[in-house]
Every structure is written in C-alpha cells, then in structure tokens.
Enzyme design. Sequence first.
Site, PDB file in Angstrom:
ATOM      1  N   THR A 280    -123.465  26.549 -78.084  1.00 38.80           N
ATOM      2  CA  THR A 280    -122.664  25.389 -78.511  1.00 38.80           C
ATOM      3  C   THR A 280    -121.597  24.981 -77.502  1.00 38.80           C
ATOM      4  O   THR A 280    -121.041  25.826 -76.786  1.00 38.80           O
ATOM      5  CB  THR A 280    -121.965  25.720 -79.850  1.00 38.80           C
ATOM      6  OG1 THR A 280    -120.936  24.762 -80.093  1.00 38.80           O
ATOM      7  CG2 THR A 280    -121.326  27.095 -79.845  1.00 38.80           C
TER       8      THR A 280
ATOM      9  N   GLU B 236    -118.756  24.350 -78.325  1.00 32.06           N
ATOM     10  CA  GLU B 236    -117.511  25.024 -78.748  1.00 32.06           C
ATOM     11  C   GLU B 236    -117.154  26.162 -77.800  1.00 32.06           C
ATOM     12  O   GLU B 236    -116.007  26.603 -77.761  1.00 32.06           O
ATOM     13  CB  GLU B 236    -117.659  25.578 -80.170  1.00 32.06           C
ATOM     14  CG  GLU B 236    -117.371  24.570 -81.253  1.00 32.06           C
ATOM     15  CD  GLU B 236    -115.901  24.157 -81.333  1.00 32.06           C
ATOM     16  OE1 GLU B 236    -115.045  25.043 -81.475  1.00 32.06           O
ATOM     17  OE2 GLU B 236    -115.628  22.954 -81.250  1.00 32.06           O
TER      18      GLU B 236
ATOM     19  N   TYR C 182    -115.554  31.348 -84.356  1.00 33.49           N
ATOM     20  CA  TYR C 182    -116.930  30.833 -84.212  1.00 33.49           C
ATOM     21  C   TYR C 182    -117.288  30.731 -82.724  1.00 33.49           C
ATOM     22  O   TYR C 182    -118.333  31.209 -82.290  1.00 33.49           O
ATOM     23  CB  TYR C 182    -117.039  29.468 -84.889  1.00 33.49           C
ATOM     24  CG  TYR C 182    -118.306  28.706 -84.563  1.00 33.49           C
ATOM     25  CD1 TYR C 182    -119.509  29.012 -85.191  1.00 33.49           C
ATOM     26  CD2 TYR C 182    -118.301  27.664 -83.626  1.00 33.49           C
ATOM     27  CE1 TYR C 182    -120.679  28.313 -84.890  1.00 33.49           C
ATOM     28  CE2 TYR C 182    -119.461  26.957 -83.329  1.00 33.49           C
ATOM     29  CZ  TYR C 182    -120.638  27.288 -83.965  1.00 33.49           C
ATOM     30  OH  TYR C 182    -121.789  26.595 -83.654  1.00 33.49           O
TER      31      TYR C 182
ATOM     32  N   LYS D  75    -120.167  32.879 -80.789  1.00 35.45           N
ATOM     33  CA  LYS D  75    -121.278  32.196 -80.108  1.00 35.45           C
ATOM     34  C   LYS D  75    -121.315  32.549 -78.612  1.00 35.45           C
ATOM     35  O   LYS D  75    -122.363  32.534 -77.991  1.00 35.45           O
ATOM     36  CB  LYS D  75    -121.152  30.681 -80.302  1.00 35.45           C
ATOM     37  CG  LYS D  75    -121.591  30.209 -81.680  1.00 35.45           C
ATOM     38  CD  LYS D  75    -123.114  30.265 -81.827  1.00 35.45           C
ATOM     39  CE  LYS D  75    -123.607  29.595 -83.088  1.00 35.45           C
ATOM     40  NZ  LYS D  75    -125.071  29.567 -83.191  1.00 35.45           N
TER      41      LYS D  75
HETATM   42  P1  NAP Z   1    -126.075  24.279 -90.519  1.00 36.02           P
HETATM   43  O1  NAP Z   1    -126.553  22.993 -91.097  1.00 36.02           O
HETATM   44  O2  NAP Z   1    -124.779  24.850 -90.946  1.00 36.02           O
HETATM   45  O3  NAP Z   1    -127.231  25.354 -90.805  1.00 36.02           O
HETATM   46  C1  NAP Z   1    -127.017  26.733 -90.594  1.00 36.02           C
HETATM   47  C2  NAP Z   1    -128.232  27.482 -91.100  1.00 36.02           C
HETATM   48  O4  NAP Z   1    -127.983  28.886 -90.926  1.00 36.02           O
HETATM   49  C3  NAP Z   1    -128.484  27.279 -92.612  1.00 36.02           C
HETATM   50  O5  NAP Z   1    -129.876  27.315 -92.827  1.00 36.02           O
HETATM   51  C4  NAP Z   1    -127.832  28.519 -93.227  1.00 36.02           C
HETATM   52  O6  NAP Z   1    -128.360  28.873 -94.467  1.00 36.02           O
HETATM   53  C5  NAP Z   1    -128.203  29.550 -92.174  1.00 36.02           C
HETATM   54  N1  NAP Z   1    -127.391  30.758 -92.221  1.00 36.02           N
HETATM   55  C6  NAP Z   1    -126.051  30.856 -92.195  1.00 36.02           C
HETATM   56  N2  NAP Z   1    -125.670  32.158 -92.236  1.00 36.02           N
HETATM   57  C7  NAP Z   1    -126.834  32.880 -92.292  1.00 36.02           C
HETATM   58  C8  NAP Z   1    -127.119  34.256 -92.374  1.00 36.02           C
HETATM   59  N3  NAP Z   1    -126.147  35.184 -92.395  1.00 36.02           N
HETATM   60  N4  NAP Z   1    -128.409  34.641 -92.419  1.00 36.02           N
HETATM   61  C9  NAP Z   1    -129.411  33.717 -92.416  1.00 36.02           C
HETATM   62  N5  NAP Z   1    -129.194  32.396 -92.348  1.00 36.02           N
HETATM   63  C10 NAP Z   1    -127.915  31.992 -92.286  1.00 36.02           C
HETATM   64  O7  NAP Z   1    -126.045  24.195 -88.937  1.00 36.02           O
HETATM   65  P2  NAP Z   1    -126.800  23.182 -87.955  1.00 36.02           P
HETATM   66  O8  NAP Z   1    -125.926  22.018 -87.725  1.00 36.02           O
HETATM   67  O9  NAP Z   1    -128.192  22.987 -88.399  1.00 36.02           O
HETATM   68  O10 NAP Z   1    -126.779  24.012 -86.602  1.00 36.02           O
HETATM   69  C11 NAP Z   1    -127.835  24.898 -86.256  1.00 36.02           C
HETATM   70  C12 NAP Z   1    -127.338  25.895 -85.233  1.00 36.02           C
HETATM   71  O11 NAP Z   1    -126.891  25.204 -84.073  1.00 36.02           O
HETATM   72  C13 NAP Z   1    -126.184  26.750 -85.678  1.00 36.02           C
HETATM   73  O12 NAP Z   1    -126.341  28.021 -85.081  1.00 36.02           O
HETATM   74  C14 NAP Z   1    -124.973  26.053 -85.094  1.00 36.02           C
HETATM   75  O13 NAP Z   1    -123.924  26.979 -84.918  1.00 36.02           O
HETATM   76  C15 NAP Z   1    -125.542  25.541 -83.808  1.00 36.02           C
HETATM   77  N6  NAP Z   1    -124.951  24.320 -83.263  1.00 36.02           N
HETATM   78  C16 NAP Z   1    -124.836  23.207 -84.046  1.00 36.02           C
HETATM   79  C17 NAP Z   1    -124.318  22.047 -83.500  1.00 36.02           C
HETATM   80  C18 NAP Z   1    -124.185  20.789 -84.312  1.00 36.02           C
HETATM   81  O14 NAP Z   1    -123.444  19.907 -83.888  1.00 36.02           O
HETATM   82  N7  NAP Z   1    -124.896  20.659 -85.409  1.00 36.02           N
HETATM   83  C19 NAP Z   1    -123.919  22.032 -82.149  1.00 36.02           C
HETATM   84  C20 NAP Z   1    -124.065  23.177 -81.394  1.00 36.02           C
HETATM   85  C21 NAP Z   1    -124.601  24.315 -81.944  1.00 36.02           C
HETATM   86  P3  NAP Z   1    -127.843  28.192 -95.838  1.00 36.02           P
HETATM   87  O15 NAP Z   1    -128.538  26.881 -95.936  1.00 36.02           O
HETATM   88  O16 NAP Z   1    -128.281  29.188 -96.856  1.00 36.02           O
HETATM   89  O17 NAP Z   1    -126.354  28.069 -95.720  1.00 36.02           O
HETATM   90  N1  GDD Z   2    -114.578  19.282 -90.505  1.00 33.27           N
HETATM   91  C1  GDD Z   2    -113.544  18.441 -90.359  1.00 33.27           C
HETATM   92  N2  GDD Z   2    -112.932  17.939 -91.471  1.00 33.27           N
HETATM   93  N3  GDD Z   2    -113.120  18.140 -89.114  1.00 33.27           N
HETATM   94  C2  GDD Z   2    -112.092  17.277 -88.993  1.00 33.27           C
HETATM   95  C3  GDD Z   2    -111.447  16.705 -90.090  1.00 33.27           C
HETATM   96  C4  GDD Z   2    -111.879  17.066 -91.394  1.00 33.27           C
HETATM   97  O1  GDD Z   2    -111.345  16.627 -92.401  1.00 33.27           O
HETATM   98  N4  GDD Z   2    -110.487  15.880 -89.638  1.00 33.27           N
HETATM   99  C5  GDD Z   2    -110.516  15.922 -88.312  1.00 33.27           C
HETATM  100  N5  GDD Z   2    -111.486  16.774 -87.897  1.00 33.27           N
HETATM  101  C6  GDD Z   2    -111.781  17.128 -86.504  1.00 33.27           C
HETATM  102  C7  GDD Z   2    -111.848  18.620 -86.237  1.00 33.27           C
HETATM  103  O2  GDD Z   2    -110.538  19.171 -86.110  1.00 33.27           O
HETATM  104  C8  GDD Z   2    -112.650  18.632 -84.946  1.00 33.27           C
HETATM  105  O3  GDD Z   2    -111.801  18.439 -83.848  1.00 33.27           O
HETATM  106  C9  GDD Z   2    -113.572  17.420 -85.074  1.00 33.27           C
HETATM  107  O4  GDD Z   2    -113.060  16.641 -86.165  1.00 33.27           O
HETATM  108  C10 GDD Z   2    -115.016  17.778 -85.382  1.00 33.27           C
HETATM  109  O5  GDD Z   2    -115.027  18.691 -86.452  1.00 33.27           O
HETATM  110  P1  GDD Z   2    -116.397  19.147 -87.154  1.00 33.27           P
HETATM  111  O6  GDD Z   2    -117.173  17.963 -87.562  1.00 33.27           O
HETATM  112  O7  GDD Z   2    -116.057  20.167 -88.186  1.00 33.27           O
HETATM  113  O8  GDD Z   2    -117.235  19.787 -85.958  1.00 33.27           O
HETATM  114  P2  GDD Z   2    -116.812  20.816 -84.808  1.00 33.27           P
HETATM  115  O9  GDD Z   2    -116.759  20.041 -83.531  1.00 33.27           O
HETATM  116  O10 GDD Z   2    -115.628  21.610 -85.174  1.00 33.27           O
HETATM  117  O11 GDD Z   2    -118.052  21.804 -84.817  1.00 33.27           O
HETATM  118  C11 GDD Z   2    -119.395  21.281 -84.845  1.00 33.27           C
HETATM  119  O12 GDD Z   2    -119.869  21.046 -83.552  1.00 33.27           O
HETATM  120  C12 GDD Z   2    -119.993  22.221 -82.740  1.00 33.27           C
HETATM  121  C13 GDD Z   2    -120.503  21.767 -81.378  1.00 33.27           C
HETATM  122  O13 GDD Z   2    -119.443  21.326 -80.597  1.00 33.27           O
HETATM  123  C14 GDD Z   2    -120.235  22.307 -85.614  1.00 33.27           C
HETATM  124  O14 GDD Z   2    -121.503  21.756 -85.843  1.00 33.27           O
HETATM  125  C15 GDD Z   2    -120.424  23.577 -84.805  1.00 33.27           C
HETATM  126  O15 GDD Z   2    -121.364  24.430 -85.456  1.00 33.27           O
HETATM  127  C16 GDD Z   2    -120.949  23.187 -83.429  1.00 33.27           C
HETATM  128  O16 GDD Z   2    -121.122  24.351 -82.636  1.00 33.27           O
END
Ligand code: NAP
Ligand code: GDD
Length: 402
Positions: free
Chosen positions: A133, A135, A157, A161
């Site tokens: 990520t 992050e 987190y 990661k």
């Molecule tokens: P998400 O919607 O939160 O999905 C996370 C998945 O992991 C869900 O299926 C969840 O199951 C499962 N999970 C959580 N804890 C677990 C555990 N202990 N054992 C088995 N399964 C578990 O996340 P996503 O947005 O699809 O992201 C997928 C991956 O990419 C994650 O690793 C995330 O950190 C990474 N990532 C995401 C982003 C982004 O912007 N979306 C960016 C960079 C990296 P439940 O449904 O049961 O909760």
């Molecule tokens: N969640 C959330 N809720 N975020 C907020 C809010 C709120 O009410 N208000 C402002 N934010 C700001 C957060 O402080 C952060 O700076 C930004 O919005 C994005 O927050 P999120 O959408 O929670 O995503 P993230 O960037 O912290 O994390 C996501 O992206 C990562 C990749 O850069 C997640 O998907 C991570 O799993 C992923 O790795």
Amino acid sequence: MSTTALITGITGQDGAYLAEHLLGLGYTVHGIKRRASLFNTDRVDHLYSDPHKPGVRFFMHYGDMTDATNLIRIVQETRPDEIYNLAAQSHVQVSFETAEYTANSDALGTLRLLEALRILGLEQTTRFYQASTSEMFGLAQQVPQSETTPFYPRSPYGAAKLYAYWICVNYREAYGLHASNGILFNHESPIRGETFVTRKITRAVARIALGLQDDLYLGNLDSLRDWGHARDYVRAMHLMLQQDEPSDYVIATGEQHSVREFCERACAEVGVALAWRGAGADETGVVQAIDAHLLARARNGYGPAPALQSASGHGGGHGGGQDSAEPLRPGKVLVRVDRRYFRPTEVASLIGDASKARERLGWEPTCTFAELVHEMVWDDLAQAQRDELCKTQGFRVPEFRE
Ligand code: NAP
Ligand code: GDD
C-alpha cells in the site's frame, strides 16, 4: 486445465473485483472467507453457484489470516497456481485502536501464507501477490512516490504492511519465490467499505439528496489522495503475476484531489453547489446553490446512472421523502468537522508515479476522477431510493453512521 487462484480477502472490495476478473479469464477461483455472525458475502454472491452443479469454478473456504494450520490446509487442498493475498484489517484509523490485531493479520498473516508455501514445497510453482500500500510512504519523502521512494509509515496499519512488504521481498530473494508487491494507491468503487472517506461521502450525499440524512461529519478535509477505480487496479494485480520475473510495482493514477474536492464533486452530482465557511475544526460545507433539475433527476434516478455529461436532464421530482431531514436549501450546513475522525498521525498527501507499471505491464488506469465519483454517487442514490421506498411503506430503515 484452467489456472487456479486462491484469493484471501475475497469478501472485500478488491477480492470481489479480482474474483470477477479472474473468472472472466477462465480461472478457477478459491477464496477465503471469515466466519461471521451475519452473512458477509454480499460482494461475491453474484459469482456463487451451487457447488453440486458441474463446471463450477468458484469456491469459498472458511479461514483466517491469524490461523496458520487453517491456511496450510487450504493451500494444500487447493494447490493454487497463483495466490493473491488481499486479506487485511485495512482501515488505517481502526489500526490505531487494534494495533496488535492489525499486526497479527496484516504482517504475520502474510508470513503464515508464505510459510505455508514453503512447508508444502510450493515455492517454485505458486506465484504470490502481496497487497502492499501507498500508506507505507506515509510521511512522503518524495513527490510523486515511486518504487524507489523511501518508506515512512504513519500508522500501525502502515507499519504492519511494511513488514508484509519486506517479508515478501525476503522470501523472493531467499527462496526464489515468484512474489510481487503491488504498492497500490487508494482505489474506490461503489462496493468500497462504507467507512472509507469516499464511500462515506457518496453514501451521505445520496441520502441527503433523498432527505434520509441531514448532514455529514468528516475529519481532515485537507487530506490529498490519488484515487483510482478498484476495477482498474485488480487488472494490475493479475498482470504482475503473469511476468517472467517477480517485482514490485506502484499502481496509481498520478492525479491528486483533496477530501474537500471529493465532497464538492459528489454534491455537484445531485445538483448541490457547496461553499466552505470557517477553518479547522469549525469549517463547514454549506449549500450555496441548488440546480433543481439535477436534484430532481437524482431523486428520481432509478436504474442505471445517466452518462456523465448528460446529468442536466429534467426530472419530475417526487418530493424525496423529506420528512426525516430538514429540506435542502441554500445556507443549509451539509458538512461538519468532527475531531473524532482526526488520526494521531496523519498521511497528509499521497500521489503515485506508476511509470514502471505502464512500461513493464502495459497497465493504464481507465477511470477518471469525475467518472469514479459519478459512478459511486449514482450507485448510492439507487440504494438510498430503495431505503426511501421502504421508509414510505412503513418499514424500518437502518441508520448506519460511523
Ligand atoms: P477490504 O474491503 O477492507 O477487504 C479486506 C478483506 O480482508 C475482507 O474480505 C475481510 O473480510 C478480509 N479480512 C480481514 N481480516 C481478515 C483476517 N484476519 N482473516 C481473513 N480475512 C480477513 O479491503 P480492500 O479495499 O478490498 O483492500 C484489499 C487489500 O488491499 C487489503 O490488504 C488492503 O490493505 C490493501 N490495499 C487497499 C487499498 C485500497 O485503497 N482499497 C490500497 C492499498 C492496499 P471481512 O469481509 O470478513 O471483513
Ligand atoms: N475514513 C475517513 N473518515 N477518512 C477521513 C474522514 C472520515 O470521516 N475525514 C477525512 N478523512 C481523511 C483521512 O484522514 C485520510 O487522510 C483520507 O481521508 C483517506 O482516508 P480513508 O478513506 O480512510 O483511506 P486511507 O487513505 O486512510 O486508507 C486507504 O487507502 C490506503 C492506500 O493508501 C485504505 O484503503 C487502506 O487500506 C489503503 O492501504
């Protein structure tokens, strides 16, 4: 014989898009789901068919990243050609409250899966994708961030990661595993978790337009993110595992927007022009003007979203069930700041340079920022309309606000 993939985190946003993509390519897909007290397979239910029927290519297994013997058994039974490790406690703010669990599932969970491959002697045959990520860049040391930018995580987190990233690199170098890290920047979609900021905004805007909600509380409005569409990003995951050599890739759009801008764009979809008043924790987003035609269209918009540029059509307007919220009018406060959403350490600004992915994988994002917001708002409008219908028929509509 079809290629077999094992996806951890199949019930999540990316798991669902990836499973759909791989099934479309002819793969057999196994996914790991957690046992939960309520059904948690909403996002993949449309892919599921009765396993007793012939030709089924989609299977799910109960498992957990904190359970090593379970992971070994699932890998042994499924013998995957490719593993996509997407499972994680993926919410940054929640990781401050559940730091140990986040490390256990996100960092050690990855180690457990890699060890499963070694224990089963699959390190030369099974390819491995790790969901790394942006992050990890945290307090970004360079702009834009690429594969060579130093890491500086800013949350439990991010730190978990980072361990997963390096253990993946280490197993590649030590044991010759075909293991790749996708360093993905934020990617969103209509099935994004409701507590991530984009979905929180689009869901609230839809509900506000329909009169089901009054306002929206957010944290840091100044945060800047590089937001893409999950559908584009899962293509990159697959491409990484098709390369002769494993490697690490940044996946991003190269374009940055603020949370404030995301709010403005989402409100514009329903005909509301937002203006900002005040500063810091006292800042508010206020209705400046309303385009009555656009708002009526949003309220009546059952079915698929209109094309992005044609959103100025005329709608009849059915009142939008305004009984539970104060009607929309210029001057009404829609967005407020709640310090509860501020993080102990914030990642203020992320923007990625995906040149390597473009050159080596031929990967390009296809969805623009405007298209992403449009798709998300209109999908949430359809859901809000369903809720509104239930409400007008006297059924209880759950209020999820976090
Ligand atoms: P998400 O919607 O939160 O999905 C996370 C998945 O992991 C869900 O299926 C969840 O199951 C499962 N999970 C959580 N804890 C677990 C555990 N202990 N054992 C088995 N399964 C578990 O996340 P996503 O947005 O699809 O992201 C997928 C991956 O990419 C994650 O690793 C995330 O950190 C990474 N990532 C995401 C982003 C982004 O912007 N979306 C960016 C960079 C990296 P439940 O449904 O049961 O909760
Ligand atoms: N969640 C959330 N809720 N975020 C907020 C809010 C709120 O009410 N208000 C402002 N934010 C700001 C957060 O402080 C952060 O700076 C930004 O919005 C994005 O927050 P999120 O959408 O929670 O995503 P993230 O960037 O912290 O994390 C996501 O992206 C990562 C990749 O850069 C997640 O998907 C991570 O799993 C992923 O790795």
